[in-house]
Each structure stands twice: as structure tokens, then as C-alpha cells.
Scaffold this active site. Structure first.
Site, PDB file in Angstrom:
ATOM      1  N   SER A   1      -1.731   5.792   1.477  1.00 25.95           N
ATOM      2  CA  SER A   1      -2.952   4.983   1.497  1.00 25.95           C
ATOM      3  C   SER A   1      -3.069   4.290   2.851  1.00 25.95           C
ATOM      4  CB  SER A   1      -2.933   3.941   0.376  1.00 25.95           C
ATOM      5  OG  SER A   1      -2.873   4.554  -0.889  1.00 25.95           O
TER       6      SER A   1
ATOM      7  N   LEU B   1       0.870  -1.169   0.000  1.00 24.35           N
ATOM      8  CA  LEU B   1       0.000   0.000   0.000  1.00 24.35           C
ATOM      9  C   LEU B   1       0.912   1.225   0.000  1.00 24.35           C
ATOM     10  CD1 LEU B   1      -2.901  -0.557   2.591  1.00 24.35           C
ATOM     11  CD2 LEU B   1      -3.131  -0.159   0.135  1.00 24.35           C
ATOM     12  N   ASP B   2       0.594   2.213  -0.810  1.00 24.59           N
ATOM     13  CA  ASP B   2       1.385   3.435  -0.815  1.00 24.59           C
ATOM     14  C   ASP B   2       1.402   4.062   0.574  1.00 24.59           C
ATOM     15  OD1 ASP B   2       1.835   3.222  -3.561  1.00 24.59           O
ATOM     16  OD2 ASP B   2      -0.052   4.251  -4.016  1.00 24.59           O
ATOM     17  N   HIS B   3       2.428   4.851   0.849  1.00 20.72           N
ATOM     18  CA  HIS B   3       2.543   5.461   2.187  1.00 20.72           C
ATOM     19  C   HIS B   3       1.336   6.341   2.503  1.00 20.72           C
ATOM     20  CE1 HIS B   3       3.448   9.761   1.304  1.00 20.72           C
ATOM     21  NE2 HIS B   3       3.765   9.260   0.128  1.00 20.72           N
TER      22      HIS B   3
END
Length: 202
Positions: free
Chosen positions: A48, A44-46
């Protein structure tokens, strides 16, 4: 020694990895999950939030991460403005972004704001610009894919929360909390893996 299978609610601005060599150091999974030798299934992106699975079972990690197996991942996505059904059709058919064509996605406009913990820090709301929430289910996971998809149709993503990986759900966890999968949750994952390759053990 038995394998470990964990569910974790990743907070906003936490890296989905256990180490970070940047200065100053950023928050990572190590700050929340004190279990050795487990690794994230996907990322997961930082910026998100939401559900992550971690395990030390390499074969299962590979199966859940490899796009060819098309395991669904469901997200609640807050966007600027309110798209019409026609606006959402390109996402349902598949759309060209960043040099590739996305697989068809399940996309629905939520009737009301979902019951989620407040984000810290909160999103920046622009006065006089409405927002709404979408539910988007993908069977692939390119870098920043949902943000690029919603931007491509003119509805920038403000907040992105993963609420499900296959049949596993975020309910019951708060940001920063983790737990082991139950036997009932784990059984379908292992059963599907064994059925495709009987030589793999759990």
C-alpha cells in the site's frame, strides 16, 4: 526537547517500520526518514502507498492508533470492474470478513481517476477488464482490511493509497518525501487529546 510530528508519503513496497531482519533486507522507513526516535502511528501494508504520520509523542500515537477513538482514515482504492451502488452497500453497512464484522464505512465511486504519481512498478492490468477508483473512509484498521472488504463483494483491490488521516492530507508530498506538521495541523490533534485528558501535556 519538543516532540516531533511528521507526515510521510510511503511508497509502494516499503515496510512501515524502521528495521527489517529478512534476507535480502527490504526497504524500510529508515531509507527515507532520517529522524531519530519517531514511530509510525498505525501501519500501511508494504504493498500500500500513501500518508503516514510519525511521532515521538507516545500519548498522541496511542490515541490516533486506538480504534476506540475512531479517527477516520481515507483511501483511494483502484479495483477490478465497476461496482454499482448496490454492490457497495455491504461496505457501507459493515461486512463480515476474517472472523469480524467491520464498522460501517463511507464508500463513494470516484468520477475520474485521481491525480496520483505513477506506481513503481505499475499495477498489472488485465486486458478487457475495466477498473475504477473508490474513496473509502474507515474508523478502524484491521490487517489488510480494505483488500478483504473489496474482495468480499467481488471487486479485488489493485492499488491502495491512503490520502488522509483525520484532517491531515497527502497533498504536497511525493512518494518518499516527508515534512513536519504545521502548528495549524497539529493544534486540533493536541486539543482533542487534552480535552479528553487534561493531565496530558503536549
Amino acid at each position: 526537547m519538543p516532540h516531533r510530528y511528521l507526515l510521510f508519503y510511503k511508497p509502494f513496497d516499503v515496510l512501515s517500520q524502521f528495521t527489517d531482519n529478512s534476507q535480502p533486507p527490504r526497504s524500510t522507513l529508515k531509507d527515507y526518514v532520517p529522524v531519530r526516535s519517531v514511530y509510525p502511528v498505525g501501519r500501511l501494508d508494504h504493498d500500500s502507498e500513501g500518508l503516514m504520520m510519525l511521532t515521538d509523542h507516545g500519548a498522541l500515537q496511542h490515541r490516533l492508533s486506538d480504534p476506540k477513538f475512531q479517527h477516520p482514515r481515507t483511501y483511494w482504492v483502484q479495483v477490478e470492474h465497476v461496482p454499482s451502488e448496490a454492490d457497495l452497500e455491504p461496505l457501507r453497512r459493515g461486512i463480515q470478513i476474517q472472523g469480524y464484522h467491520t464498522r460501517p464505512a463511507h464508500v463513494a465511486l470516484l468520477d475520474q481517476e485521481p491525480d496520483l504519481p505513477p506506481r513503481d512498478p505499475p499495477i498489472r492490468v488485465r486486458k478487457n477488464i475495466p477498473t475504477c477508483w473508490l474513496e473509502i473512509t474507515l474508523t478502524e484498521g484491521h490487517n489488510r482490511q480494505i483488500r478483504r472488504m473489496t474482495a468480499a463483494i467481488g471487486f479485488p483491490t489493485l492499488r491502495l493509497v491512503r490520502v488522509a488521516i483525520s484532517h491531515l492530507r497527502l497533498e504536497g508530498l511525493q512518494p518518499g518525501q516527508w515534512r513536519d506538521l504545521t502548528a495549524v495541523e497539529l493544534a486540533p490533534l493536541l486539543g482533542e487529546m487534552r480535552s479528553s485528558n487534561p493531565r496530558i501535556s503536549s
